[in-house]
Write a protein that holds these residues in place. Sequence first.
Motif, PDB file in Angstrom:
ATOM      1  N   LEU A 123      31.865  11.271  75.851  1.00 46.48           N
ATOM      2  CA  LEU A 123      31.727  12.679  76.228  1.00 46.48           C
ATOM      3  C   LEU A 123      32.599  13.561  75.338  1.00 46.48           C
ATOM      4  O   LEU A 123      32.177  14.641  74.902  1.00 46.48           O
ATOM      5  N   TYR A 124      33.821  13.091  75.065  1.00 47.10           N
ATOM      6  CA  TYR A 124      34.754  13.919  74.296  1.00 47.10           C
ATOM      7  C   TYR A 124      34.344  14.050  72.836  1.00 47.10           C
ATOM      8  O   TYR A 124      34.411  15.139  72.256  1.00 47.10           O
ATOM      9  N   TYR A 125      33.921  12.967  72.216  1.00 47.66           N
ATOM     10  CA  TYR A 125      33.629  13.012  70.780  1.00 47.66           C
ATOM     11  C   TYR A 125      32.219  13.497  70.459  1.00 47.66           C
ATOM     12  O   TYR A 125      31.989  14.008  69.357  1.00 47.66           O
ATOM     13  N   CYS A 126      31.265  13.344  71.394  1.00 46.98           N
ATOM     14  CA  CYS A 126      29.873  13.703  71.078  1.00 46.98           C
ATOM     15  C   CYS A 126      29.279  14.767  71.996  1.00 46.98           C
ATOM     16  O   CYS A 126      28.212  15.288  71.704  1.00 46.98           O
ATOM     17  N   GLY A 127      29.923  15.047  73.109  1.00 43.64           N
ATOM     18  CA  GLY A 127      29.501  16.136  73.964  1.00 43.64           C
ATOM     19  C   GLY A 127      28.180  16.001  74.702  1.00 43.64           C
ATOM     20  O   GLY A 127      27.573  17.029  75.023  1.00 43.64           O
ATOM     21  N   PRO A 128      27.685  14.794  75.022  1.00 43.93           N
ATOM     22  CA  PRO A 128      26.458  14.731  75.825  1.00 43.93           C
ATOM     23  C   PRO A 128      26.748  15.166  77.258  1.00 43.93           C
ATOM     24  O   PRO A 128      27.907  15.170  77.697  1.00 43.93           O
ATOM     25  N   ARG A 129      25.726  15.538  77.988  1.00 46.33           N
ATOM     26  CA  ARG A 129      25.880  15.771  79.411  1.00 46.33           C
ATOM     27  C   ARG A 129      26.165  14.423  80.080  1.00 46.33           C
ATOM     28  O   ARG A 129      25.635  13.404  79.645  1.00 46.33           O
ATOM     29  N   PRO A 130      26.965  14.392  81.141  1.00 47.76           N
ATOM     30  CA  PRO A 130      27.263  13.114  81.800  1.00 47.76           C
ATOM     31  C   PRO A 130      26.022  12.349  82.205  1.00 47.76           C
ATOM     32  O   PRO A 130      25.966  11.118  82.066  1.00 47.76           O
ATOM     33  N   GLU A 131      24.993  13.052  82.694  1.00 48.73           N
ATOM     34  CA  GLU A 131      23.762  12.370  83.113  1.00 48.73           C
ATOM     35  C   GLU A 131      22.978  11.802  81.933  1.00 48.73           C
ATOM     36  O   GLU A 131      22.154  10.901  82.105  1.00 48.73           O
ATOM     37  N   GLU A 132      23.246  12.319  80.729  1.00 54.43           N
ATOM     38  CA  GLU A 132      22.628  11.752  79.524  1.00 54.43           C
ATOM     39  C   GLU A 132      23.386  10.508  79.066  1.00 54.43           C
ATOM     40  O   GLU A 132      22.783   9.528  78.630  1.00 54.43           O
ATOM     41  N   ALA A 133      24.711  10.561  79.165  1.00 49.63           N
ATOM     42  CA  ALA A 133      25.532   9.433  78.715  1.00 49.63           C
ATOM     43  C   ALA A 133      25.290   8.188  79.564  1.00 49.63           C
ATOM     44  O   ALA A 133      25.203   7.077  79.037  1.00 49.63           O
ATOM     45  N   VAL A 134      25.164   8.352  80.887  1.00 51.09           N
ATOM     46  CA  VAL A 134      24.979   7.177  81.748  1.00 51.09           C
ATOM     47  C   VAL A 134      23.610   6.538  81.550  1.00 51.09           C
ATOM     48  O   VAL A 134      23.397   5.385  81.936  1.00 51.09           O
ATOM     49  N   ALA A 135      22.674   7.271  80.933  1.00 50.08           N
ATOM     50  CA  ALA A 135      21.330   6.738  80.713  1.00 50.08           C
ATOM     51  C   ALA A 135      21.203   5.997  79.388  1.00 50.08           C
ATOM     52  O   ALA A 135      20.176   5.366  79.123  1.00 50.08           O
ATOM     53  N   MET A 136      22.235   6.037  78.549  1.00 47.09           N
ATOM     54  CA  MET A 136      22.147   5.432  77.222  1.00 47.09           C
ATOM     55  C   MET A 136      22.104   3.911  77.291  1.00 47.09           C
ATOM     56  O   MET A 136      22.732   3.291  78.153  1.00 47.09           O
ATOM     57  N   ARG A 137      21.367   3.322  76.361  1.00 45.77           N
ATOM     58  CA  ARG A 137      21.294   1.870  76.212  1.00 45.77           C
ATOM     59  C   ARG A 137      22.045   1.465  74.941  1.00 45.77           C
ATOM     60  O   ARG A 137      22.336   2.303  74.071  1.00 45.77           O
ATOM     61  N   VAL A 138      22.316   0.191  74.832  1.00 51.58           N
ATOM     62  CA  VAL A 138      23.072  -0.302  73.682  1.00 51.58           C
ATOM     63  C   VAL A 138      22.364   0.031  72.375  1.00 51.58           C
ATOM     64  O   VAL A 138      22.998   0.419  71.386  1.00 51.58           O
ATOM     65  N   GLU A 139      21.021  -0.095  72.365  1.00 44.97           N
ATOM     66  CA  GLU A 139      20.290   0.164  71.124  1.00 44.97           C
ATOM     67  C   GLU A 139      20.256   1.643  70.751  1.00 44.97           C
ATOM     68  O   GLU A 139      19.805   2.006  69.665  1.00 44.97           O
ATOM     69  N   ASP A 140      20.751   2.514  71.642  1.00 46.87           N
ATOM     70  CA  ASP A 140      20.814   3.946  71.330  1.00 46.87           C
ATOM     71  C   ASP A 140      22.025   4.289  70.466  1.00 46.87           C
ATOM     72  O   ASP A 140      22.179   5.440  70.051  1.00 46.87           O
ATOM     73  N   VAL A 141      22.878   3.302  70.209  1.00 47.07           N
ATOM     74  CA  VAL A 141      24.069   3.504  69.374  1.00 47.07           C
ATOM     75  C   VAL A 141      23.864   2.785  68.044  1.00 47.07           C
ATOM     76  O   VAL A 141      23.621   1.577  68.012  1.00 47.07           O
ATOM     77  N   THR A 142      23.969   3.515  66.948  1.00 44.03           N
ATOM     78  CA  THR A 142      23.906   2.919  65.617  1.00 44.03           C
ATOM     79  C   THR A 142      25.317   2.861  65.056  1.00 44.03           C
ATOM     80  O   THR A 142      25.929   3.894  64.773  1.00 44.03           O
ATOM     81  N   LEU A 143      25.833   1.629  64.926  1.00 46.40           N
ATOM     82  CA  LEU A 143      27.185   1.428  64.406  1.00 46.40           C
ATOM     83  C   LEU A 143      27.124   1.023  62.940  1.00 46.40           C
ATOM     84  O   LEU A 143      26.268   0.218  62.558  1.00 46.40           O
ATOM     85  N   PRO A 144      28.009   1.547  62.104  1.00 46.47           N
ATOM     86  CA  PRO A 144      28.027   1.161  60.689  1.00 46.47           C
ATOM     87  C   PRO A 144      28.572  -0.258  60.526  1.00 46.47           C
ATOM     88  O   PRO A 144      29.211  -0.812  61.426  1.00 46.47           O
ATOM     89  N   ASP A 145      28.314  -0.852  59.373  1.00 45.35           N
ATOM     90  CA  ASP A 145      28.895  -2.162  59.071  1.00 45.35           C
ATOM     91  C   ASP A 145      30.423  -2.043  58.999  1.00 45.35           C
ATOM     92  O   ASP A 145      30.957  -0.992  58.626  1.00 45.35           O
ATOM     93  N   LEU A 146      31.097  -3.119  59.324  1.00 41.74           N
ATOM     94  CA  LEU A 146      32.553  -3.100  59.329  1.00 41.74           C
ATOM     95  C   LEU A 146      33.141  -2.760  57.968  1.00 41.74           C
ATOM     96  O   LEU A 146      34.199  -2.131  57.866  1.00 41.74           O
ATOM     97  N   ASP A 147      32.476  -3.186  56.883  1.00 40.15           N
ATOM     98  CA  ASP A 147      33.004  -2.953  55.540  1.00 40.15           C
ATOM     99  C   ASP A 147      32.482  -1.663  54.912  1.00 40.15           C
ATOM    100  O   ASP A 147      32.741  -1.379  53.752  1.00 40.15           O
TER     101      ASP A 147
END
Length: 262
Positions: free
Chosen positions: A66-90
Amino acid sequence: MKYAIRRRILRTNPLPKGKETKAATKTTNAVDKRSLVNADQAAALLDWVRRRLRGGKRLHAFFATLYYCGPRPEEAVAMRVEDVTLPDLDSRDQWCELLIHTATPEVGKQWTDTGKIHEERDLKGRAEGETRTVPGHPALTRILRRHIENEELRPGDLLFQGEKGSILAGSVIRRAWRSARQAVLSAHVFESPTGKRVHDIRHTRLTKWLNDGIPPAQVADWAGNSVPVLLATYARCVEGQLPDLKRRLEAAGDLPERPDVG
């Protein structure tokens, strides 16, 4: 009273003269500047949540989102793991990306067809099926990567879960946030509007984007608002730009000097 007189329920208006013409109280949707939390307060609140014995790490990841991306709370609780794109560690670029596409507000069992407390809906004020993407700070990337690993989450799982793997309940979220405020903030600040609602975390982020000079059109896109609504809601919270505006106005110059006549 006028309606009662027309219906012949009353013969005359019993109110004192002039009382019936009292104007209605004006309301506004503008965010109260006092409700925003500063960086030090946000850091202390999130750290307290993280150290909470019961579900603290899960809730920390939720509040950090919520702090870093500002979604509404009801939007954040609906997110699934595949909704997050993480960069490679390197990768040199450690910004992540969130896909927001669904909201699950709490509406009560009596108001849903399924008998559940939450109802799945499309995004607020958007067409059916519309989505939006929001960049996440590298700090959030580290938090979410650790969160997914620690919780052993898989694609398809809810990103933020309750204790039994179900959707994160609003009552749990609100209780944890209130406890954090009470533990971290001084008594007079706790009683003030500062961060009083979970939604104020979103307000803090959107205001920070605007104060950091992010174009309003871009902020509106990330926030899921229209530009007019964004500006009307956060205009009172934008600050720190007056010196630059004064320099711009001064650079435009004064009126040209007119020669003295005769």
